[in-house]
Structures are given as C-alpha cells and as structure tokens.
Design a protein around this motif. Sequence first.
Motif, PDB file in Angstrom:
ATOM      1  N   ILE A  29       0.837  -1.201   0.000  1.00 16.77           N
ATOM      2  CA  ILE A  29       0.000   0.000   0.000  1.00 16.77           C
ATOM      3  C   ILE A  29       0.875   1.256   0.000  1.00 16.77           C
ATOM      4  CG2 ILE A  29      -1.639   1.342   1.392  1.00 16.77           C
ATOM      5  CD1 ILE A  29      -2.965  -1.403   2.061  1.00 16.77           C
ATOM      6  N   ALA A  30       2.010   1.205   0.677  1.00 14.91           N
ATOM      7  CA  ALA A  30       2.931   2.350   0.688  1.00 14.91           C
ATOM      8  C   ALA A  30       3.466   2.643  -0.714  1.00 14.91           C
ATOM      9  CB  ALA A  30       4.084   2.095   1.657  1.00 14.91           C
ATOM     10  N   LEU A  31       3.592   1.621  -1.550  1.00 10.81           N
ATOM     11  CA  LEU A  31       4.036   1.837  -2.936  1.00 10.81           C
ATOM     12  C   LEU A  31       3.000   2.628  -3.742  1.00 10.81           C
ATOM     13  CD1 LEU A  31       5.519  -1.677  -3.852  1.00 10.81           C
ATOM     14  CD2 LEU A  31       6.769   0.414  -3.226  1.00 10.81           C
ATOM     15  N   TYR A  32       1.748   2.498  -3.377  1.00  8.91           N
ATOM     16  CA  TYR A  32       0.674   3.207  -4.086  1.00  8.91           C
ATOM     17  C   TYR A  32       0.636   4.702  -3.732  1.00  8.91           C
ATOM     18  CZ  TYR A  32      -1.627  -0.974  -5.919  1.00  8.91           C
ATOM     19  OH  TYR A  32      -1.921  -2.113  -6.614  1.00  8.91           O
ATOM     20  N   ARG A  33       1.034   5.037  -2.514  1.00  5.51           N
ATOM     21  CA  ARG A  33       0.867   6.409  -2.011  1.00  5.51           C
ATOM     22  C   ARG A  33       1.396   7.479  -2.969  1.00  5.51           C
ATOM     23  NH1 ARG A  33       2.647   5.560   2.908  1.00  5.51           N
ATOM     24  NH2 ARG A  33       0.632   4.711   3.462  1.00  5.51           N
ATOM     25  N   PRO A  34       2.662   7.402  -3.430  1.00  6.00           N
ATOM     26  CA  PRO A  34       3.155   8.467  -4.311  1.00  6.00           C
ATOM     27  C   PRO A  34       2.467   8.495  -5.678  1.00  6.00           C
ATOM     28  CG  PRO A  34       4.826   6.755  -4.031  1.00  6.00           C
ATOM     29  CD  PRO A  34       3.702   6.432  -3.086  1.00  6.00           C
ATOM     30  N   LEU A  35       1.869   7.401  -6.067  1.00  8.74           N
ATOM     31  CA  LEU A  35       1.140   7.362  -7.338  1.00  8.74           C
ATOM     32  C   LEU A  35      -0.257   7.949  -7.199  1.00  8.74           C
ATOM     33  CD1 LEU A  35       2.136   3.730  -8.355  1.00  8.74           C
ATOM     34  CD2 LEU A  35       3.105   5.852  -9.262  1.00  8.74           C
ATOM     35  N   ASP A 105     -18.190  13.355 -14.305  1.00 10.26           N
ATOM     36  CA  ASP A 105     -17.309  13.391 -15.482  1.00 10.26           C
ATOM     37  C   ASP A 105     -15.848  13.398 -15.045  1.00 10.26           C
ATOM     38  OD1 ASP A 105     -19.475  13.393 -17.196  1.00 10.26           O
ATOM     39  OD2 ASP A 105     -19.465  15.571 -17.488  1.00 10.26           O
ATOM     40  N   GLU A 106     -15.555  14.139 -13.984  1.00 12.56           N
ATOM     41  CA  GLU A 106     -14.192  14.205 -13.468  1.00 12.56           C
ATOM     42  C   GLU A 106     -13.750  12.840 -12.925  1.00 12.56           C
ATOM     43  OE1 GLU A 106     -11.549  16.937 -10.380  1.00 12.56           O
ATOM     44  OE2 GLU A 106     -13.651  17.425 -10.709  1.00 12.56           O
ATOM     45  N   GLY A 107     -14.659  12.131 -12.268  1.00 10.72           N
ATOM     46  CA  GLY A 107     -14.351  10.796 -11.757  1.00 10.72           C
ATOM     47  C   GLY A 107     -14.106   9.798 -12.874  1.00 10.72           C
ATOM     48  N   ARG A 108     -14.880   9.906 -13.950  1.00  4.38           N
ATOM     49  CA  ARG A 108     -14.662   9.031 -15.113  1.00  4.38           C
ATOM     50  C   ARG A 108     -13.326   9.356 -15.779  1.00  4.38           C
ATOM     51  NH1 ARG A 108     -20.141   9.244 -15.172  1.00  4.38           N
ATOM     52  NH2 ARG A 108     -20.281  11.209 -16.285  1.00  4.38           N
ATOM     53  N   ALA A 109     -13.008  10.653 -15.891  1.00  2.00           N
ATOM     54  CA  ALA A 109     -11.751  11.072 -16.528  1.00  2.00           C
ATOM     55  C   ALA A 109     -10.536  10.619 -15.720  1.00  2.00           C
ATOM     56  CB  ALA A 109     -11.736  12.592 -16.703  1.00  2.00           C
ATOM     57  N   LEU A 110     -10.689  10.533 -14.418  1.00  2.05           N
ATOM     58  CA  LEU A 110      -9.592  10.107 -13.548  1.00  2.05           C
ATOM     59  C   LEU A 110      -9.137   8.688 -13.880  1.00  2.05           C
ATOM     60  CD1 LEU A 110      -7.906  11.153 -11.150  1.00  2.05           C
ATOM     61  CD2 LEU A 110      -9.587  10.068  -9.647  1.00  2.05           C
ATOM     62  N   ARG A 111     -10.035   7.895 -14.418  1.00  5.20           N
ATOM     63  CA  ARG A 111      -9.704   6.513 -14.778  1.00  5.20           C
ATOM     64  C   ARG A 111      -8.539   6.464 -15.767  1.00  5.20           C
ATOM     65  NH1 ARG A 111     -10.476   2.275 -18.195  1.00  5.20           N
ATOM     66  NH2 ARG A 111     -11.024   0.287 -17.212  1.00  5.20           N
ATOM     67  N   GLU A 112      -8.498   7.398 -16.694  1.00  4.52           N
ATOM     68  CA  GLU A 112      -7.408   7.421 -17.676  1.00  4.52           C
ATOM     69  C   GLU A 112      -6.055   7.593 -16.998  1.00  4.52           C
ATOM     70  OE1 GLU A 112      -7.618   6.664 -20.945  1.00  4.52           O
ATOM     71  OE2 GLU A 112      -9.691   6.172 -20.359  1.00  4.52           O
ATOM     72  N   ARG A 113      -5.995   8.468 -16.010  1.00  9.26           N
ATOM     73  CA  ARG A 113      -4.744   8.667 -15.267  1.00  9.26           C
ATOM     74  C   ARG A 113      -4.399   7.422 -14.454  1.00  9.26           C
ATOM     75  NH1 ARG A 113      -5.286  14.010 -11.905  1.00  9.26           N
ATOM     76  NH2 ARG A 113      -3.222  13.371 -11.212  1.00  9.26           N
ATOM     77  N   ALA A 114      -5.423   6.750 -13.938  1.00  9.94           N
ATOM     78  CA  ALA A 114      -5.208   5.576 -13.091  1.00  9.94           C
ATOM     79  C   ALA A 114      -4.687   4.370 -13.873  1.00  9.94           C
ATOM     80  CB  ALA A 114      -6.505   5.207 -12.369  1.00  9.94           C
ATOM     81  N   PRO A 119       0.789  -0.958 -13.958  1.00  8.17           N
ATOM     82  CA  PRO A 119       2.150  -1.284 -14.428  1.00  8.17           C
ATOM     83  C   PRO A 119       3.248  -0.662 -13.559  1.00  8.17           C
ATOM     84  CG  PRO A 119       1.013   0.133 -16.024  1.00  8.17           C
ATOM     85  CD  PRO A 119       0.025  -0.257 -14.974  1.00  8.17           C
ATOM     86  N   ALA A 120       2.988   0.505 -12.978  1.00  9.13           N
ATOM     87  CA  ALA A 120       3.978   1.127 -12.090  1.00  9.13           C
ATOM     88  C   ALA A 120       4.184   0.280 -10.836  1.00  9.13           C
ATOM     89  CB  ALA A 120       3.538   2.540 -11.723  1.00  9.13           C
ATOM     90  N   ILE A 121       3.113  -0.290 -10.311  1.00  8.89           N
ATOM     91  CA  ILE A 121       3.228  -1.145  -9.116  1.00  8.89           C
ATOM     92  C   ILE A 121       3.994  -2.419  -9.461  1.00  8.89           C
ATOM     93  CG2 ILE A 121       1.913  -2.554  -7.464  1.00  8.89           C
ATOM     94  CD1 ILE A 121       1.952   0.461  -6.825  1.00  8.89           C
ATOM     95  N   VAL A 122       3.700  -3.019 -10.601  1.00  8.87           N
ATOM     96  CA  VAL A 122       4.423  -4.226 -11.017  1.00  8.87           C
ATOM     97  C   VAL A 122       5.916  -3.911 -11.116  1.00  8.87           C
ATOM     98  CG1 VAL A 122       4.760  -5.881 -12.907  1.00  8.87           C
ATOM     99  CG2 VAL A 122       2.443  -5.260 -12.196  1.00  8.87           C
ATOM    100  N   GLU A 123       6.228  -2.776 -11.711  1.00  7.58           N
ATOM    101  CA  GLU A 123       7.637  -2.380 -11.850  1.00  7.58           C
ATOM    102  C   GLU A 123       8.284  -2.143 -10.487  1.00  7.58           C
ATOM    103  OE1 GLU A 123      10.183   1.400 -13.493  1.00  7.58           O
ATOM    104  OE2 GLU A 123       8.372   0.852 -14.598  1.00  7.58           O
TER     105      GLU A 123
END
Length: 149
Positions: A29-35, A105-114, A119-123
């Motif tokens: 979970i700590a790996l997720y924080r900066p993302l 709309d903002e919540g749906r758009a956030l999905r693109e950033r997410a 892949p960042a967590i896997v890395e």
Amino acid sequence: MISAQSVEDPLDLERQVCFALAVAARDVIALYRPLLEPMGLTHPQYLVMLALWGGTPLSVKELSRKLALDPATLSPLLKRLEASGYVTRSRAASDERQLAVALTDEGRALRERALAIPPAIVERLGMSLEELQGLHAVLTRVIAAAGRS
C-alpha cells in the motif's frame, strides 16, 4: 543461527501468516501512495474508484459488498470523494432508502490517469506479472477460507 526450537516454535513471529500478510499489505500500500497523491486519492478511496469504474451507479450496499467494507467505514470515503468532485451520492429513484453512488465526469476522466498505476506497481515490486497473478489467486483463496471461519 536458527535454533531447532525456533524452527518448530508455532509462535515464532517469522512463521506467522498474519505477520507476513500485515507487513506485505502495509508495504505494498505504501508503494501506491506516491502514485495516488497527485490524483488526490488515498488507497481506500482508490479501491472505491476501482469498484465504481467497473460500472455505476452502485448502491452503498453493493459497494460495501464489493469492497468487503461495512457501510459505516465506506460513508466517510464517499463523502470525501464527493467533496473532491469524483462521485455523486443521491437517493435511488426505485427505493428512497438506497443511496446510489455514481461517477462524475471528473471521476470518469480520472480513470485514464489511473491506468498507469498497475504497471507502475508491477515495476516497483520487481516481480513478474505471473508471480503477482499467482499471489492474487492464493490470497483470494485465503480470503474465502477466512470468510468461511
């Protein structure tokens, strides 16, 4: 040096499943924080958004079931997500007792950033996708077994 007693000691900390799960959960979970921070999300809020990105609207009861959280724990998360402009909460037309949660709309758009997060967590973990999928399968069985107890 590990003694014969510690190898067979059922209370040896290093042998405890609960300890390994707790440390792994905290560290992952700590790996997720900066993302998540640039997105204005905490990890629990991210889990709510993942559930909602799977299809909305969802009732609080449905979200509670999907996330394995009680509604009292979920409510403050939803309030903060609503204050951030990512979700709306409204009474369901079919049943005024039900609170429906939908993405803005903002919540749906956030999905693109997410989409960059998995892949960042896997890395960051430095493990293969196959290893992580196997771990997920084992943890899913642990969750089911603990739920039967």
